[in-house]
Design an enzyme around this catalytic site. Structure first.
Site, PDB file in Angstrom:
ATOM      1  N   TYR A 161       3.216   9.681  -0.325  1.00 18.33           N
ATOM      2  CA  TYR A 161       4.406   8.992   0.514  1.00 18.33           C
ATOM      3  C   TYR A 161       5.860   9.266  -0.190  1.00 18.33           C
ATOM      4  O   TYR A 161       6.669   8.980   0.439  1.00 18.33           O
ATOM      5  CB  TYR A 161       4.017   7.552   0.683  1.00 18.33           C
ATOM      6  CG  TYR A 161       2.806   7.262   1.260  1.00 18.33           C
ATOM      7  CD1 TYR A 161       1.979   7.928   1.776  1.00 18.33           C
ATOM      8  CD2 TYR A 161       2.291   5.640   1.324  1.00 18.33           C
ATOM      9  CE1 TYR A 161       0.900   7.786   2.631  1.00 18.33           C
ATOM     10  CE2 TYR A 161       0.997   5.642   1.949  1.00 18.33           C
ATOM     11  CZ  TYR A 161       0.403   6.389   2.566  1.00 18.33           C
ATOM     12  OH  TYR A 161      -0.807   5.986   3.040  1.00 18.33           O
ATOM     13  N   LYS A 200      -2.832   6.098  -4.445  1.00 22.54           N
ATOM     14  CA  LYS A 200      -3.837   7.043  -3.975  1.00 22.54           C
ATOM     15  C   LYS A 200      -3.635   8.374  -4.772  1.00 22.54           C
ATOM     16  O   LYS A 200      -2.417   8.578  -4.877  1.00 22.54           O
ATOM     17  CB  LYS A 200      -3.856   7.337  -2.611  1.00 22.54           C
ATOM     18  CG  LYS A 200      -3.905   5.788  -1.795  1.00 22.54           C
ATOM     19  CD  LYS A 200      -4.087   5.897  -0.314  1.00 22.54           C
ATOM     20  CE  LYS A 200      -3.635   4.622   0.388  1.00 22.54           C
ATOM     21  NZ  LYS A 200      -2.347   4.628   0.871  1.00 22.54           N
ATOM     22  N   HIS A 204      -7.583   9.576  -1.948  1.00 22.04           N
ATOM     23  CA  HIS A 204      -6.936   9.603  -0.195  1.00 22.04           C
ATOM     24  C   HIS A 204      -7.651  10.103   0.720  1.00 22.04           C
ATOM     25  O   HIS A 204      -8.008   9.515   1.716  1.00 22.04           O
ATOM     26  CB  HIS A 204      -5.605  10.251  -0.425  1.00 22.04           C
ATOM     27  CG  HIS A 204      -4.522   9.664   0.328  1.00 22.04           C
ATOM     28  ND1 HIS A 204      -3.143   9.666   0.006  1.00 22.04           N
ATOM     29  CD2 HIS A 204      -4.537   9.183   1.595  1.00 22.04           C
ATOM     30  CE1 HIS A 204      -2.454   9.120   1.073  1.00 22.04           C
ATOM     31  NE2 HIS A 204      -3.387   8.925   1.936  1.00 22.04           N
ATOM     32  N   ASP A 228       0.860  -1.254   0.013  1.00 29.62           N
ATOM     33  CA  ASP A 228       0.075   0.137   0.065  1.00 29.62           C
ATOM     34  C   ASP A 228       0.850   1.159   0.094  1.00 29.62           C
ATOM     35  O   ASP A 228       1.472   1.581   0.813  1.00 29.62           O
ATOM     36  CB  ASP A 228      -0.887   0.067   1.344  1.00 29.62           C
ATOM     37  CG  ASP A 228      -1.886   1.222   1.249  1.00 29.62           C
ATOM     38  OD1 ASP A 228      -2.859   1.165   0.632  1.00 29.62           O
ATOM     39  OD2 ASP A 228      -1.351   2.142   1.632  1.00 29.62           O
TER      40      ASP A 228
HETATM   41  P1  NDP Z   1       1.021   1.270  12.017  1.00 31.72           P
HETATM   42  O1  NDP Z   1      -0.344   1.351  12.587  1.00 31.72           O
HETATM   43  O2  NDP Z   1       1.199   0.194  11.003  1.00 31.72           O
HETATM   44  O3  NDP Z   1       2.085   1.385  12.851  1.00 31.72           O
HETATM   45  C1  NDP Z   1       3.419   1.544  12.330  1.00 31.72           C
HETATM   46  C2  NDP Z   1       4.288   1.617  13.441  1.00 31.72           C
HETATM   47  O4  NDP Z   1       4.239   0.756  14.482  1.00 31.72           O
HETATM   48  C3  NDP Z   1       5.891   2.096  13.134  1.00 31.72           C
HETATM   49  O5  NDP Z   1       6.287   2.953  14.324  1.00 31.72           O
HETATM   50  C4  NDP Z   1       6.403   0.780  13.503  1.00 31.72           C
HETATM   51  O6  NDP Z   1       7.688   0.718  13.869  1.00 31.72           O
HETATM   52  C5  NDP Z   1       5.630   0.121  14.560  1.00 31.72           C
HETATM   53  N1  NDP Z   1       5.365  -1.283  14.318  1.00 31.72           N
HETATM   54  C6  NDP Z   1       5.205  -2.196  13.272  1.00 31.72           C
HETATM   55  N2  NDP Z   1       5.012  -3.287  13.713  1.00 31.72           N
HETATM   56  C7  NDP Z   1       5.386  -3.570  14.864  1.00 31.72           C
HETATM   57  C8  NDP Z   1       5.616  -4.768  15.725  1.00 31.72           C
HETATM   58  N3  NDP Z   1       5.300  -5.901  15.309  1.00 31.72           N
HETATM   59  N4  NDP Z   1       6.006  -4.232  17.019  1.00 31.72           N
HETATM   60  C9  NDP Z   1       6.268  -3.248  17.321  1.00 31.72           C
HETATM   61  N5  NDP Z   1       6.022  -2.062  16.709  1.00 31.72           N
HETATM   62  C10 NDP Z   1       5.672  -2.240  15.462  1.00 31.72           C
HETATM   63  O7  NDP Z   1       0.838   2.668  11.177  1.00 31.72           O
HETATM   64  P2  NDP Z   1       1.123   3.418   9.821  1.00 31.72           P
HETATM   65  O8  NDP Z   1       0.314   4.956  10.102  1.00 31.72           O
HETATM   66  O9  NDP Z   1       2.175   3.061   9.075  1.00 31.72           O
HETATM   67  O10 NDP Z   1      -0.320   2.827   9.226  1.00 31.72           O
HETATM   68  C11 NDP Z   1      -0.241   1.566   8.174  1.00 31.72           C
HETATM   69  C12 NDP Z   1      -0.331   1.855   6.716  1.00 31.72           C
HETATM   70  O11 NDP Z   1      -1.694   2.413   6.456  1.00 31.72           O
HETATM   71  C13 NDP Z   1       0.777   2.981   6.296  1.00 31.72           C
HETATM   72  O12 NDP Z   1       1.848   2.457   6.149  1.00 31.72           O
HETATM   73  C14 NDP Z   1      -0.230   3.325   4.793  1.00 31.72           C
HETATM   74  O13 NDP Z   1       0.148   2.605   3.981  1.00 31.72           O
HETATM   75  C15 NDP Z   1      -1.566   3.440   5.315  1.00 31.72           C
HETATM   76  N6  NDP Z   1      -2.066   4.605   5.888  1.00 31.72           N
HETATM   77  C16 NDP Z   1      -2.970   5.037   4.984  1.00 31.72           C
HETATM   78  C17 NDP Z   1      -3.531   6.308   5.416  1.00 31.72           C
HETATM   79  C18 NDP Z   1      -4.883   7.010   4.647  1.00 31.72           C
HETATM   80  O14 NDP Z   1      -5.076   8.110   4.810  1.00 31.72           O
HETATM   81  N7  NDP Z   1      -5.221   6.157   3.819  1.00 31.72           N
HETATM   82  C19 NDP Z   1      -3.103   7.181   6.549  1.00 31.72           C
HETATM   83  C20 NDP Z   1      -2.169   6.404   7.257  1.00 31.72           C
HETATM   84  C21 NDP Z   1      -1.668   5.297   6.929  1.00 31.72           C
HETATM   85  P3  NDP Z   1       9.042   0.264  13.129  1.00 31.72           P
HETATM   86  O15 NDP Z   1       8.565   0.663  11.314  1.00 31.72           O
HETATM   87  O16 NDP Z   1      10.421   0.676  13.385  1.00 31.72           O
HETATM   88  O17 NDP Z   1       8.808  -1.256  13.064  1.00 31.72           O
END
Ligand code: NDP
Length: 276
Positions: A53, A78, A111, A48
């Site tokens: 991004y 998006k 988006h 995604d």
């Molecule tokens: P998430 O809820 O996926 O959380 C990501 C965070 O959690 C990062 O800091 C990551 O750190 C940490 N993390 C991930 N896996 C673990 C684990 N197993 N244990 C501990 N920490 C963990 O947040 P996002 O906001 O990135 O949402 C996911 C996706 O959703 C985005 O990447 C994007 O593709 C989409 N999105 C869409 C939006 C929209 O408006 N349509 C808005 C926001 C997001 P680390 O990387 O250091 O592991």
């Protein structure tokens, strides 16, 4: 490559979407190809991204470096809300596929509705056009409240295949999920781990101990059992693999009740009615 069996969910247009995917928001362009390659090697088949991004080139490169056939990987991108409008959405789509280096994308989303800007219906007609031209297999929306979906329904003949919304234990999105289910729209959870805020939560930590997994795995499993598509993001190879390793346990009714008790309505991102 590993053969993790992620279920596919049927979309209302005859296509299907892998229920667990890999989100790449905030991964810098230079690191994106490696992260995507790690995810694909772990067994993810759904990525995604978004024009916003600024890492679509890395996504395309990661998919190509994997050696997987293009049709084996489901890729979403998006159009950003400042490009809402018919012509600007068409230009945004062209630029996205150019950066990805693909002929088509699997899913193209609006988006944000950005209701004050009020051009999302025009964008939707552009998405219908790229779908009709065979350049996006499926089209959908993100961050749409039910009243935005009602407006699309009254002004177009196409029901979105997907509505991607912020969704985690604090914000389970009952109203949107009910609407989506009634209208044949798949709900996709963004920030499924509430951007990592779930980690310090004691009830989730207790469920993790009970099942011998991590809190992140508990929440991803919960999302799958609700029927959502879920797209956790990580830059850590170990956590990328961990987030996919959620098919060896199940939550029971009491576990679901514990997670339901965490609802506060709190958002990590903007309310869609307030952006744009
Ligand atoms: P998430 O809820 O996926 O959380 C990501 C965070 O959690 C990062 O800091 C990551 O750190 C940490 N993390 C991930 N896996 C673990 C684990 N197993 N244990 C501990 N920490 C963990 O947040 P996002 O906001 O990135 O949402 C996911 C996706 O959703 C985005 O990447 C994007 O593709 C989409 N999105 C869409 C939006 C929209 O408006 N349509 C808005 C926001 C997001 P680390 O990387 O250091 O592991």
């Amino acid at each position: 490559m590993s053969a993790v069996r992620v279920p596919n969910l049927a979309l209302n247009d005859g296509n299907s979407i892998p229920q667990l995917g890999f989100g790449v928001y905030k991964i810098p362009e230079a690191e994106t190809a490696d992260a995507v390659l790690t995810a694909l090697e772990a067994g993810y088949r759904h990525i995604d991204t978004a024009s916003f991004y600024e890492n679509e080139r890395g996504v395309g490169e990661g998919v190509r470096r994997s050696g997987l056939p293009r049709d084996d990987v489901f890729v979403t991108t998006k159009v950003w809300w400042t490009d809402n409008g018919y012509d600007s959405t068409m230009r945004s789509f062209d630029a996205s596929v150019d950066r990805l280096g693909f002929d088509i994308v699997d899913l193209f989303l609006i988006h944000w509705p950005a209701p004050q800007h009020d051009r999302y219906v025009e964008s939707w007609h552009a998405l219908e056009r790229v779908r009709d031209d065979g350049r996006a297999r499926s089209i959908g929306v993100a961050n749409f409240h039910t009243h935005h979906l009602d407006r699309l329904a009254s002004e177009s003949g196409t029901v979105p295949a997907v509505n991607q919304v912020e969704l985690h234990p604090w914000l389970p999105q009952h109203e949107v999920r009910d609407y989506d289910r009634e209208h044949g729209i798949v709900t996709e959870a963004w920030s499924p781990l509430a951007r990592g805020r779930i980690l310090g939560n004691e009830p989730l930590a207790a469920l993790a101990v009970k099942h011998g997994v991590t809190p992140a795995q508990i929440v991803i499993r919960w999302q799958l059992e609700l029927g959502n598509v879920v797209i956790p993001k990580s830059v850590s190879p170990e956590r990328i693999r961990q987030n996919l390793d959620v098919f060896g346990f199940e939550l029971d009714t009491a576990d679901h009740a514990v997670i339901a008790g965490l609802e506060t309505g709190e958002r990590t991102g903007r309310d869609p009615d307030d952006l744009g």
